[in-house]
Design an enzyme around this catalytic site. Sequence first.
Site, PDB file in Angstrom:
ATOM      1  N   THR A 181      53.294 -14.811  28.128  1.00  0.00           N
ATOM      2  CA  THR A 181      52.522 -15.531  29.125  1.00  0.00           C
ATOM      3  C   THR A 181      51.801 -16.676  28.435  1.00  0.00           C
ATOM      4  OG1 THR A 181      50.716 -15.384  30.700  1.00  0.00           O
ATOM      5  CG2 THR A 181      50.701 -13.762  28.934  1.00  0.00           C
ATOM      6  N   LYS A 434      30.268 -22.858  38.823  1.00  0.00           N
ATOM      7  CA  LYS A 434      28.940 -22.270  38.926  1.00  0.00           C
ATOM      8  C   LYS A 434      27.934 -23.353  39.291  1.00  0.00           C
ATOM      9  CE  LYS A 434      26.202 -18.740  37.097  1.00  0.00           C
ATOM     10  NZ  LYS A 434      25.649 -17.935  36.055  1.00  0.00           N
ATOM     11  N   TRP A 439      28.414 -19.091  42.995  1.00  0.00           N
ATOM     12  CA  TRP A 439      29.796 -19.398  42.663  1.00  0.00           C
ATOM     13  C   TRP A 439      30.472 -20.188  43.774  1.00  0.00           C
ATOM     14  CZ3 TRP A 439      30.926 -18.573  37.813  1.00  0.00           C
ATOM     15  CH2 TRP A 439      30.300 -17.532  37.117  1.00  0.00           C
TER      16      TRP A 439
END
Length: 539
Positions: A181, A434, A439
């Site tokens: 990955t 943020k 959030w």
Amino acid sequence: MMQVPLLVGSLLEHAEQFFSKKEVISQTHDKLHRFTYGEIGQRTRRLMSTLNELGIKNGDRIGTLAWNHHRHLEIYFAAPGMGAVLHTINIRLSPEDIIYIINHAEDKVLFIDEDILPLIEHIHTHLTTVEAFVVMTDKAELPDSTIQPLYSYEELLSIGDPNYEFAKDIDENQPAGMCYTSATTGKPKGVVYSHRAIVLHSYALGLVDTAAISESDVSMPVVPQFHVNAWGTPFACTWFGSTQVMPGPRFTPKRLAEFIERFKVTITAGVPTIWLGLLKELEQGNYDTSSLRAVLCGGSAAPLGLIKAFEEKHKIPFYHAYGATETTPLVTISRLKSYQQNLSKEEKFAERARQGILVPGLQMKVVGNNGEIEWNGKEMGELLLKGPWIADEYYNDARSDDAFIEGWFHTGDVVTVDEEGTIKIVDRTKDLIKSGGEWISSVEIENAIMAHDAVFEASVVAIPDEKWQERPVACVVLHEGLEEKVTKENILAFLTPHFPKWWLPDDVLFFEEIPKSSVGKFLKRELREQVKARYSPQG
Ligand code: ADP
């Protein structure tokens, strides 16, 4: 009950026995091939016998650098079929990463498409474990090359034994495949798939409420075979006897649209950027796509606008799925439950734009700041997974300790879960914005912008802010010819009804293209740099 190991080779054996007349249609550089599973079986056996002659042993890694085609499919079964390990390598990574991956996996043989040979010529002196190179070409002559020893795939097959047996003394838990990955920071991380994981995952792809792959399907995997085994579809489709259409090297949206019409493709799979491209092509050309019963979309969030365009304009059923290299990859798929058919049209679309519910066989847990979150569609937390096709470590990598903790794989994906158990990916932990202690989900704003008719694609990243810590900035690519007509104000006005005021991007920047990763995902790290450069052009 009997203890019978679940083995990858047995999937092709089943196709040989019961679907020997069904076909694999494969585009290579030079021509279109058609092989039956009977022929694919024999070619795979020939390949195993020559690999055996080349000294390949149980557990050895066999690397592939190849597009989606029948030869690649044959290696999918030959490597694990003889107890070796299929290692698919992402050809779009940097040469440095490819060197690292091949050496780290300790590949013994590399199978290479002819157009990828120059890349390997460039790096082969750095490869420390490879003993033989095999070029996959339709041409009678081997290309001139500095690489030695170099074999021709078809020549190897011509001297192989068509009756060579699939190995039976294999433990179902032993490695069958591996894939790295692309870590966004640091070196790529290897994931090893066991025989058992691949077989169980194949069953999962056949379930009616997941992808429902069956004998009657004509499957065209667009997701590369080097990207989590084309999401496992070649294994499942072979087992179930589906016709497979492999679109080959450097395909274009035009080729995909033509193949869908010509071969009456029923199911296809790929990342959203592929489907954005196909959509454009469908809008320009006049194609018959009525055979399609499912477009599977995953790898990154499928924008609502994309789902609607496929379903409403083109009457093509579109399914949003979620997974990762570490998860073989299928984890969730979005389908309405029977009683959700009563929802309004818009509610149905909203539900189906989420990533869906967990596939049977897996377990999940979502952990926020205060332990497991409530399933109310609002609270956010990190998605943790467990199951027979979820990895439990990275291959020989100390970074395993950060992701595999007390029996759970920590995905790094922040999600909400609603009362139905439907998950919605809010962001990757590292991409959340943020702002003032709260959030903001970059993904939600991106998807909302991409619902605008003038927008081709959009990505949202954080910029540092003195007062709020971070603030979102939208990066937008408009459809051709609309550049003069759409402004920052238009985009912001379009978003305003959908978000609290503090979620609205501070700025909207127009780009010709959003940088993308090797598998077609927005490359936010690179985009953040480009945004930074826009704000301070001279550095
Ligand atoms: P990488 O992108 O790191 O090379 P993967 O291809 O394994 O590796 O990507 C897996 C990640 O892709 C998931 O952890 C998730 O963040 C993202 N992803 C996959 N499918 C979806 C989806 N349907 N919606 C949103 N994000 C997705």
